[in-house]
Enzyme design. Structure first.
Site, mmCIF file in Angstrom:
data_model
loop_
_atom_site.group_PDB
_atom_site.id
_atom_site.type_symbol
_atom_site.label_atom_id
_atom_site.label_comp_id
_atom_site.label_asym_id
_atom_site.label_seq_id
_atom_site.Cartn_x
_atom_site.Cartn_y
_atom_site.Cartn_z
ATOM 1 N N SER A 94 0.856 -1.191 0.000
ATOM 2 C CA SER A 94 0.000 0.000 0.000
ATOM 3 C C SER A 94 0.899 1.250 0.000
ATOM 4 O O SER A 94 1.767 1.377 -0.861
ATOM 5 C CB SER A 94 -0.951 -0.058 1.197
ATOM 6 O OG SER A 94 -1.945 0.940 1.117
ATOM 7 N N ASP B 59 -8.749 -5.487 -6.147
ATOM 8 C CA ASP B 59 -8.338 -4.223 -5.531
ATOM 9 C C ASP B 59 -9.034 -3.047 -6.212
ATOM 10 O O ASP B 59 -8.867 -2.815 -7.409
ATOM 11 C CB ASP B 59 -6.819 -4.066 -5.639
ATOM 12 C CG ASP B 59 -6.252 -2.979 -4.730
ATOM 13 O OD1 ASP B 59 -6.986 -2.033 -4.389
ATOM 14 O OD2 ASP B 59 -5.069 -3.081 -4.377
ATOM 15 N N HIS C 46 -7.895 -4.603 -1.534
ATOM 16 C CA HIS C 46 -6.644 -3.922 -1.200
ATOM 17 C C HIS C 46 -6.023 -4.463 0.082
ATOM 18 O O HIS C 46 -4.801 -4.417 0.248
ATOM 19 C CB HIS C 46 -6.907 -2.419 -1.060
ATOM 20 C CG HIS C 46 -5.667 -1.585 -0.985
ATOM 21 N ND1 HIS C 46 -4.839 -1.383 -2.066
ATOM 22 C CD2 HIS C 46 -5.113 -0.901 0.059
ATOM 23 C CE1 HIS C 46 -3.829 -0.604 -1.704
ATOM 24 N NE2 HIS C 46 -3.960 -0.307 -0.416
#
Length: 305
Positions: free
Chosen positions: A111, A253, A283
């Site tokens: 991330s 995602d 995600h």
């Protein structure tokens, strides 16, 4: 575990006087930098570590063999300025200097941490041998930027109206909807509102309230504004990165769709391997499917070790 304070250089003083870092593992072990989302901390290893399954005994990053470096990201606690990912990478280099490390064996970033890992690979290539990037692209996706701007507006309004905690909780709930998938929500919760009261509680809403309340233990409204905006400042030039890279993305995602990961892999100047995986968790795959990620990351880290 060696925990220490790092005084920030003058050019980064608007993000505070200092930050904190940890180094865990044998002094002669290969150094692996581990970075996560904006709420991740320096506590990577042990009972309080934020990435079990990836980091730990028998993990891809094993503190019995690796020297594991974790850091608290720098941010403006008042929310008036956003650091760049290059700023974060520069601080990591200072931590490496403090630890007597010329070049890390690897950086594993997911991330926001993946964005910082890419910046480290572009701007400080001599400091890391290989990079692992999970769910991060060369720049922020426009739809994800739009959502984060809405979250920042909610938090700013809450601060102005004396309801900062509730606003931060709502922003976190909005974020959770983008981190996870509708399929997961369908499996876990019943939809719909039971009565005529518009502000009545719902089953999925209660879950998001709980996540929003928990978020406040690790994030302040000002720090959130600073780091959320930092995500949207992210932009690297893949053609300038020659460091070997392993990229992992989730088919589901919403924030970093597979097309972004594919474009990044194709544009990197150095050797790059790409894995796009199915996941119920979108995600948040890097957290919820950490053991599966570790099986992919482990051989990449062991290469050349």
């Amino acid at each position: 575990m060696d925990e220490f304070e790092l005084v920030l250089p003058a050019e980064l003083s608007r993000f505070g006087r200092s930050t904190r870092a940890t180094v865990t593992g044998p002094a002669d072990g290969p150094v692996v930098i581990v970075l996560g989302g904006i709420s991740a901390s320096r506590f990577v290893c042990g009972a309080g570590g934020w990435w079990p399954g990836m980091v730990g005994d028998e993990g891809a990053v094993d503190p019995r063999r690796h020297r594991v470096l974790g850091i608290d990201f720098i941010a403006d606690k008042c929310g008036g300025a956003a650091p760049s990912c290059e700023d974060q990478a520069a601080v990591i280099c200072k931590v490496l200097d403090r630890s007597g490390v010329d070049q890390a064996h690897a950086v594993v970033g997911a991330s926001y941490g993946g964005m910082v890992a890419l910046s480290l690979g572009q701007h400080f290539p001599a400091r890391v041998k290989r990079i692992v990037v999970i769910s991060a692209g060369a720049s922020a996706h426009p739809a994800a930027t739009a959502l984060r701007e809405l979250q920042r507006r909610v938090v700013a309004l809450g601060i102005a109206e004396g309801a900062a905690a509730e606003a931060l909780s709502i922003a976190r709930g909005m974020a959770m909807l983008s981190y996870r998938t509708s399929e997961e929500f369908e499996r876990r919760f019943a939809g719909g509102l039971g009565g005529e009261e518009p502000l009545g509680r719902t089953e999925p809403g209660d879950y998001l309230r709980a996540r929003g309340e928990a978020f406040q233990a690790v994030m302040s409204p000002g720090r959130f504004l600073s780091l959320s905006a930092s995500i949207d400042r992210h932009r690297i030039d893949p053609a300038a990165i020659t460091t070997p890279a392993l990229l992992i993305g989730a088919e589901s995602d919403q924030l970093v769709p597979p097309s972004q990961m594919e474009a990044l892999a194709a544009a990197l100047a150095g050797p790059a391997a790409l894995r796009i995986l199915p996941s119920l968790y979108g995600h948040d795959m890097f957290l919820k499917d950490a053991a599966r990620m570790a099986d992919i990351v482990r051989p990449f880290l062991e290469g050349g070790q």
